[in-house]
Design a protein around this motif. Structure first.
Motif, PDB file in Angstrom:
ATOM      1  N   PHE A 166      -4.316  -6.677   5.401  1.00  0.00           N
ATOM      2  CA  PHE A 166      -3.304  -5.680   5.724  1.00  0.00           C
ATOM      3  C   PHE A 166      -1.902  -6.106   5.320  1.00  0.00           C
ATOM      4  CE2 PHE A 166      -6.970  -4.899   8.376  1.00  0.00           C
ATOM      5  CZ  PHE A 166      -7.244  -3.613   7.967  1.00  0.00           C
ATOM      6  N   VAL A 167      -1.692  -7.388   5.036  1.00  0.00           N
ATOM      7  CA  VAL A 167      -0.391  -7.793   4.502  1.00  0.00           C
ATOM      8  C   VAL A 167      -0.490  -7.927   2.982  1.00  0.00           C
ATOM      9  CG1 VAL A 167       1.423  -9.524   4.529  1.00  0.00           C
ATOM     10  CG2 VAL A 167       0.211  -8.957   6.627  1.00  0.00           C
ATOM     11  N   ALA A 168      -1.335  -8.853   2.524  1.00  0.00           N
ATOM     12  CA  ALA A 168      -1.388  -9.103   1.078  1.00  0.00           C
ATOM     13  C   ALA A 168      -1.903  -7.877   0.327  1.00  0.00           C
ATOM     14  CB  ALA A 168      -2.250 -10.327   0.799  1.00  0.00           C
ATOM     15  N   MET A 169      -3.016  -7.294   0.801  1.00  0.00           N
ATOM     16  CA  MET A 169      -3.547  -6.115   0.097  1.00  0.00           C
ATOM     17  C   MET A 169      -2.576  -4.945   0.197  1.00  0.00           C
ATOM     18  SD  MET A 169      -6.339  -6.851  -1.409  1.00  0.00           S
ATOM     19  CE  MET A 169      -7.388  -5.455  -1.749  1.00  0.00           C
ATOM     20  N   GLY A 170      -1.949  -4.784   1.361  1.00  0.00           N
ATOM     21  CA  GLY A 170      -1.004  -3.684   1.525  1.00  0.00           C
ATOM     22  C   GLY A 170       0.191  -3.831   0.602  1.00  0.00           C
ATOM     23  N   ALA A 171       0.754  -5.046   0.555  1.00  0.00           N
ATOM     24  CA  ALA A 171       1.902  -5.268  -0.320  1.00  0.00           C
ATOM     25  C   ALA A 171       1.490  -5.078  -1.770  1.00  0.00           C
ATOM     26  CB  ALA A 171       2.451  -6.677  -0.103  1.00  0.00           C
ATOM     27  N   LEU A 172       0.290  -5.558  -2.103  1.00  0.00           N
ATOM     28  CA  LEU A 172      -0.203  -5.412  -3.471  1.00  0.00           C
ATOM     29  C   LEU A 172      -0.279  -3.938  -3.872  1.00  0.00           C
ATOM     30  CD1 LEU A 172      -2.010  -6.012  -5.982  1.00  0.00           C
ATOM     31  CD2 LEU A 172      -3.925  -6.107  -4.420  1.00  0.00           C
ATOM     32  N   PHE A 173      -0.960  -3.117  -3.031  1.00  0.00           N
ATOM     33  CA  PHE A 173      -1.099  -1.710  -3.406  1.00  0.00           C
ATOM     34  C   PHE A 173       0.243  -0.998  -3.336  1.00  0.00           C
ATOM     35  CE2 PHE A 173      -5.724  -2.241  -2.613  1.00  0.00           C
ATOM     36  CZ  PHE A 173      -6.122  -1.844  -3.879  1.00  0.00           C
ATOM     37  N   GLY A 174       1.130  -1.454  -2.444  1.00  0.00           N
ATOM     38  CA  GLY A 174       2.460  -0.865  -2.413  1.00  0.00           C
ATOM     39  C   GLY A 174       3.180  -1.052  -3.732  1.00  0.00           C
ATOM     40  N   ILE A 175       3.207  -2.285  -4.204  1.00  0.00           N
ATOM     41  CA  ILE A 175       3.931  -2.566  -5.441  1.00  0.00           C
ATOM     42  C   ILE A 175       3.262  -1.887  -6.632  1.00  0.00           C
ATOM     43  CG2 ILE A 175       4.574  -4.433  -7.020  1.00  0.00           C
ATOM     44  CD1 ILE A 175       4.969  -6.155  -4.479  1.00  0.00           C
ATOM     45  N   VAL A 176       1.931  -1.896  -6.639  1.00  0.00           N
ATOM     46  CA  VAL A 176       1.217  -1.253  -7.747  1.00  0.00           C
ATOM     47  C   VAL A 176       1.533   0.241  -7.770  1.00  0.00           C
ATOM     48  CG1 VAL A 176      -1.095  -0.602  -8.509  1.00  0.00           C
ATOM     49  CG2 VAL A 176      -0.603  -2.964  -7.927  1.00  0.00           C
ATOM     50  N   ASN A 177       1.534   0.882  -6.591  1.00  0.00           N
ATOM     51  CA  ASN A 177       1.871   2.305  -6.530  1.00  0.00           C
ATOM     52  C   ASN A 177       3.277   2.571  -7.035  1.00  0.00           C
ATOM     53  OD1 ASN A 177       0.216   4.576  -5.368  1.00  0.00           O
ATOM     54  ND2 ASN A 177      -0.381   2.892  -4.031  1.00  0.00           N
ATOM     55  N   LEU A 178       4.211   1.701  -6.663  1.00  0.00           N
ATOM     56  CA  LEU A 178       5.597   1.925  -7.053  1.00  0.00           C
ATOM     57  C   LEU A 178       5.787   1.719  -8.550  1.00  0.00           C
ATOM     58  CD1 LEU A 178       7.518   0.131  -4.161  1.00  0.00           C
ATOM     59  CD2 LEU A 178       7.501   2.556  -4.645  1.00  0.00           C
ATOM     60  N   ILE A 179       5.178   0.660  -9.089  1.00  0.00           N
ATOM     61  CA  ILE A 179       5.569   0.216 -10.417  1.00  0.00           C
ATOM     62  C   ILE A 179       4.663   0.722 -11.536  1.00  0.00           C
ATOM     63  CG2 ILE A 179       6.059  -1.814 -11.819  1.00  0.00           C
ATOM     64  CD1 ILE A 179       8.008  -1.248  -9.507  1.00  0.00           C
ATOM     65  N   VAL A 180       3.353   0.734 -11.323  1.00  0.00           N
ATOM     66  CA  VAL A 180       2.467   1.019 -12.457  1.00  0.00           C
ATOM     67  C   VAL A 180       2.761   2.357 -13.151  1.00  0.00           C
ATOM     68  CG1 VAL A 180       0.062   1.530 -13.063  1.00  0.00           C
ATOM     69  CG2 VAL A 180       0.631  -0.569 -11.888  1.00  0.00           C
ATOM     70  N   PRO A 181       2.870   3.477 -12.398  1.00  0.00           N
ATOM     71  CA  PRO A 181       3.161   4.725 -13.121  1.00  0.00           C
ATOM     72  C   PRO A 181       4.464   4.641 -13.926  1.00  0.00           C
ATOM     73  CG  PRO A 181       2.500   5.190 -10.867  1.00  0.00           C
ATOM     74  CD  PRO A 181       2.693   3.706 -10.962  1.00  0.00           C
ATOM     75  N   LEU A 182       5.482   3.989 -13.367  1.00  0.00           N
ATOM     76  CA  LEU A 182       6.743   3.874 -14.091  1.00  0.00           C
ATOM     77  C   LEU A 182       6.586   2.978 -15.317  1.00  0.00           C
ATOM     78  CD1 LEU A 182       9.093   3.443 -11.038  1.00  0.00           C
ATOM     79  CD2 LEU A 182       9.187   5.316 -12.662  1.00  0.00           C
ATOM     80  N   HIS A 183       5.836   1.883 -15.143  1.00  0.00           N
ATOM     81  CA  HIS A 183       5.684   0.925 -16.242  1.00  0.00           C
ATOM     82  C   HIS A 183       4.977   1.524 -17.439  1.00  0.00           C
ATOM     83  CE1 HIS A 183       6.290  -3.553 -15.043  1.00  0.00           C
ATOM     84  NE2 HIS A 183       7.363  -2.978 -15.495  1.00  0.00           N
ATOM     85  N   ILE A 184       3.987   2.370 -17.190  1.00  0.00           N
ATOM     86  CA  ILE A 184       3.285   2.965 -18.324  1.00  0.00           C
ATOM     87  C   ILE A 184       3.948   4.277 -18.734  1.00  0.00           C
ATOM     88  CG2 ILE A 184       1.091   1.861 -17.766  1.00  0.00           C
ATOM     89  CD1 ILE A 184       0.152   4.505 -16.613  1.00  0.00           C
ATOM     90  N   GLY A 185       5.090   4.566 -18.133  1.00  0.00           N
ATOM     91  CA  GLY A 185       5.855   5.742 -18.536  1.00  0.00           C
ATOM     92  C   GLY A 185       5.194   7.056 -18.174  1.00  0.00           C
ATOM     93  N   SER A 186       4.423   7.066 -17.078  1.00  0.00           N
ATOM     94  CA  SER A 186       3.756   8.311 -16.713  1.00  0.00           C
ATOM     95  C   SER A 186       4.424   8.914 -15.481  1.00  0.00           C
ATOM     96  CB  SER A 186       2.272   8.070 -16.452  1.00  0.00           C
ATOM     97  OG  SER A 186       2.038   7.908 -15.078  1.00  0.00           O
ATOM     98  N   ARG A 187       3.982  10.113 -15.114  1.00  0.00           N
ATOM     99  CA  ARG A 187       4.616  10.806 -13.995  1.00  0.00           C
ATOM    100  C   ARG A 187       3.872  10.625 -12.700  1.00  0.00           C
ATOM    101  NH1 ARG A 187       5.872  15.674 -17.901  1.00  0.00           N
ATOM    102  NH2 ARG A 187       7.951  14.997 -18.488  1.00  0.00           N
ATOM    103  N   ASP A 188       2.636  10.204 -12.787  1.00  0.00           N
ATOM    104  CA  ASP A 188       1.835  10.160 -11.569  1.00  0.00           C
ATOM    105  C   ASP A 188       0.650   9.240 -11.816  1.00  0.00           C
ATOM    106  OD1 ASP A 188       0.874  10.699  -9.073  1.00  0.00           O
ATOM    107  OD2 ASP A 188       1.150  12.861  -9.233  1.00  0.00           O
ATOM    108  N   VAL A 189      -0.192   9.107 -10.796  1.00  0.00           N
ATOM    109  CA  VAL A 189      -1.453   8.407 -10.992  1.00  0.00           C
ATOM    110  C   VAL A 189      -2.500   9.440 -11.398  1.00  0.00           C
ATOM    111  CG1 VAL A 189      -0.912   6.571  -9.366  1.00  0.00           C
ATOM    112  CG2 VAL A 189      -2.033   8.638  -8.565  1.00  0.00           C
TER     113      VAL A 189
END
Lengths: 654, 196
Positions: free
Chosen positions: A112-135
């Motif tokens: 709930f800490v490591a996995m939560g932080a991981l999915f939080g950051i992935v949600n925030l960054i991945v769509p922006l990093h690949i230049g997309s609008r959403d998942v």
């Protein structure tokens, strides 16, 4: 009617009651504040029902932060007991409670800490990093988040109603079987993880599809930011490892509820099968946590060194090698099982092989800094701290990969020191770096540097003080999970040092809380533009705060560091932006509904209230069917609205 | 709200089928874990019956033939879908449904017979593994049948829409996948079980 549930389930000992009252008061204060400021509707429409990955990411981080505080409180109790009271006749924490606390500490910190932080950051960054609008699947993303929350609710409910598992964070049988753990503790553990785990699995599928299908035109695989590559590795591991967890937990819970004999110590059951299966998931899990941290540092080091990343291709190959190899080493967690010299030798060698791609990455980061103009901002400090602590942890890991040595230090505090070294010095430092680095992109202001640096030094020094003594204690023969030991062993001094280290870490956490509060208070003075660090990747090219649709137009990508080339090369022109109407998903309460029903299913099964579990399960099936058949799920943002938003956010004409 | 354009629909098809393939891979790993456990626990009969003593090949073969046929009729349904032939589509889906139900009925009667003879999942680790592995497959078939019912209901209500097309395509993948898993169950559990 109510299964095993009765008034006896309420907590009896003072420490648990205190925890429940404290947690309950905090919850009540939150509810009261929301009611007083009339923010319920705002919370529901802007956050809880949102399908915007940026908001889901923030919610993940909020939950992970709260859970970090809970996990730290557990850690404080364990250390206090060992440093002050354990030498002699034991302290205020009974052995039973002590076992619950270390089981909860491990489970919460990982899931709930490591996995939560991981999915939080992935949600925030991945769509922006690949230049997309959403998942790829926004609704599925929300469901994943709410399943994560459901698991979190269940594990905390164990504090107030019933008890938690005393079988450690991986609940080895036969201890975790009904015969030896007849209470509800292990069931809480199973269902909390099962529900959160299914959420993680769905997220894994979602992000892999997002990265495979939604990259900006022109962004081939070898032009993706390394962070995205690290997420590919991480999510591939999620997709291939979490089903093993699902199957294993199911079998354990079948043993406990309908009397099968998978892992029991009688009727042919085989506890070692459980331990093999759980580590076939568990070892990849370790890499699920660390790979995104590697990715974060691969983004931060080039930006703060003003150089492009050294050895991009070798970085990608190293990531993929680690992804693959992490499935070939699980047996090193139980060399002492007695699988034989040859089997142990194989897994020992495979474990050492993993150190090679990891070493490649460390050298690549260092070579990126070499001859760069390095700026020691807070994210870079976290990186430097990470390199040192992670290397120490890596070396002790290679040490334990030698089966002969492992027989000596197996299940000792040496092991505890090793994996905290990897997870705090690796994962947690990585997430703090990410938080500091990307904070201004989502808020429009930077975190205060001075307080950030103070927090960093407290964490680093506190960490070294808290865990280096454990290596020594491990060598001296201290087993993990000791609630008391003989005073004549002379261990107390080192435990006190470790306790002081924890206090310094807590001081660091205090600085971080103050840092966030102070920065919000002084947000006008700390305000920055859309690109405060002179970034290289696409997220810095859009406005701050980021519009709901991320990018007004999806212009093609030509270079690996596209945004950097646009800024710094005269021969690279910014492409013309073409504005078209954009589809965004409408808000929906489906995720929250499924999360609530998942809590009820879990609660029903844990307490054997079968009608309740069945009803909630049917309810969630109906919700899923209705949600998949629903037609009108999208909203269109017209060109006028986009132009107006862009004008407001960027202050420019488009 | 305007209708999504064809290109967007194609992209949605691509995304969902990629996602569904990945989901099937995760299910593959789930079954792999159950298979591994079953194989390890196979000799652990704890004084209870061995696989050779309780498995009946004719019954398993009947199940196999029924399930493989249902996969064939599912394929015919998808062909009808491609030709936008609603009547044929519904007929073949109905045939698939009936075959699926008969498969489940035979499986459950086999389970009931075993339990009736005192060979339930509580008797030995081997039987725990057997009931869980085969039962998990049966549970997937049950979910598939539920999905099929919903699809037929939607077909009656709305006819063949792009969304139904996409979901039936996924259903086809799911059904063939279950067939494939069954082929492994037939081989590893029944054929090898009777032989040993």
């Amino acid at each position: 009617m109510w299964g095993r549930l009765s008034l006896d389930a309420l907590p009896h000992d003072m420490i648990t009651i205190g925890g429940v009252i404290g947690g309950g008061l905090a919850l009540l204060a939150g509810i009261a504040a929301l009611t007083y400021f009339k923010k319920w509707r705002w919370l529901w429409t802007n956050w809880l029902t949102s399908l915007d990955p940026k908001k889901i990411g923030v919610m993940y981080l909020v939950v992970a932060t709260i859970m970090l505080l809970r996990g730290l409180a557990d850690a404080g109790m364990l250390r206090a007991q060992q440093a002050v009271f354990a030498a002699g006749d034991g302290g205020p924490i009974s052995p039973d409670l002590f076992q619950q606390v270390f089981s909860a500490h491990g489970t919460i910190m990982i899931f709930f800490v490591a996995m939560g932080a991981l999915f939080g950051i992935v949600n925030l960054i991945v769509p922006l990093h690949i230049g997309s609008r959403d998942v790829a699947f926004p609704l599925l993303n929300s469901i994943s988040f709410w399943l994560f929350v459901a698991g979190m609710v269940l594990i905390n409910l164990a504090l107030a109603v019933g008890e938690f598992s005393t079988a450690g964070w991986l609940a080895y049988p036969p201890l975790s079987e009904l015969q030896y753990s007849p209470g509800t503790g292990v069931d809480y553990w199973i269902w909390s993880l099962q529900i959160a785990g299914i959420g993680s699995l769905l997220s894994g599928i979602n992000f892999l599809v997002t990265i495979f299908t939604m990259r900006r035109p022109g962004m081939s695989f070898m032009k993706m930011p390394i962070f995205v590559w690290s997420v590919v590795g991480c999510m591939a591991l999620v997709v291939f490892a979490f089903p093993i967890l699902t199957a294993t937990l199911s079998m354990l819970s079948l043993d406990r509820t309908i009397g099968t004999h998978f892992f029991t110590s009688d009727m042919g059951g085989n506890p070692m099968m459980y331990i093999n299966l759980i580590w076939a998931w568990g070892h990849p899990e370790v890499y699920i946590l660390i790979l995104p941290a590697f990715g974060v540092f691969s983004e931060i080091v080039p930006v703060f060194s003003k150089k492009r990343l050294f050895g991009y291709t070798s970085m990608v190959l190293a990531l993929m090698a680690i992804t693959f190899l992490s499935f070939t080493v699980w047996l090193h967690h139980f060399f002492t099982m007695g699988a034989g010299a040859n089997v142990n030798a194989f897994f020992g060698i495979m474990t050492m092989v993993i150190a090679i791609p990891t070493g490649v990455k460390v050298f690549n980061w260092i070579f990126t800094m070499y001859r760069g103009r390095v700026k020691f901002a807070t994210p870079m400090l976290w990186f430097m701290g990470f390199v040192v602590t992670f290397t120490i942890g890596g070396l002790t890991g290679v040490l334990m990969a030698v089966p002969g040595i492992d027989f000596q230090v197996h299940n000792s505090l040496f092991l505890v020191a090793h994996f905290h070294n990897m997870i705090i010095g690796g994962v947690i430092f990585g997430f703090f770096a990410a938080l500091t680095y990307w904070w201004p992109k989502f808020t429009g202001f930077r975190l205060h540097e001075g307080l950030g640096k103070a927090a960093f030094w407290c964490w680093l020094i506190g960490f070294l003080l808290a865990f280096l003594p454990l290596y020594a204690l491990g060598f001296m023969g201290a087993a993990r999970r000791l609630d008391s030991y003989d005073a004549s062993l002379g261990w107390q001094g080192l435990f006190i040092v470790a306790g002081v280290g924890l206090l310094i870490i807590l001081l660091g956490v205090f600085f971080q809380v103050v840092q966030v509060g102070y920065s919000i208070w002084k947000r006008r003075e700390l305000a920055v533009g859309a690109d405060p660090w002179d970034g290289r990747t696409l997220e810095w090219s859009t406005s701050t705060p980021i519009a709901e649709y991320n990018f007004a137009s999806l212009t093609p990508v030509i270079y690996r560091d596209e945004f950097w080339e646009q800024k710094h090369r005269s021969d690279v022109k910014k492409p013309v932006e073409l504005i078209e109407p954009i589809r965004v998903p409408k808000n929906t309460g489906v995720g929250a509904g499924i999360g609530l029903l998942a809590v009820i299913v879990g609660f029903g099964v844990i307490w054997h209230i079968w009608w309740l579990a069945l009803a909630a399960l049917l309810g969630s099936i109906v919700i899923v069917i209705v949600a998949t058949l629903k037609e009108d799920t999208e909203r269109i943002i017209g060109v006028d609205e986009i132009v107006a938003t862009e004008k407001k956010l960027r202050g420019v004409k488009v | 709200m305007s209708k999504p354009r064809l290109l967007e629909q194609k992209f949605l098809d691509y995304k969902t089928s990629t996602g569904f393939w990945l989901y099937l891979m995760t299910d593959c790993v789930l079954f792999a874990s159950l298979f591994a456990t079953y194989i390890v626990l196979h000799p652990a009969t704890a004084g209870g019956p061995t696989s050779g003593e309780i498995f009946s090949l004719p019954m398993a073969l009947t199940e196999t033939i029924i399930l493989l046929t249902s996969s064939f009729t599912c394929g015919l349904a998808l062909l009808a879908l491609r030709q936008n032939n609603l009547k044929q589509l519904v007929i073949w889906l109905a045939v698939t449904y009936v075959l699926g139900v008969s498969f489940l009925t035979i499986e459950l009667s086999e389970f009931a017979a075993l339990v009736g003879d005192g060979h339930s999942w509580q008797q030995s680790a081997f039987l725990s593994g057997f009931f869980t592995l085969v039962g998990t497959h049966g549970f997937h078939i049950f979910i598939g049948l539920l999905w099929l019912l919903v699809m037929v209901a939607v077909l009656f209500k709305k006819g063949i829409t792009l969304k139904v097309k996409r979901q039936l395509g996924l259903f086809g993948l799911f059904w063939h996948f279950l067939d494939l898993v069954w082929v492994f169950i037939f081989t590893v559990v029944y054929l090898m079980g009777v032989a040993s």
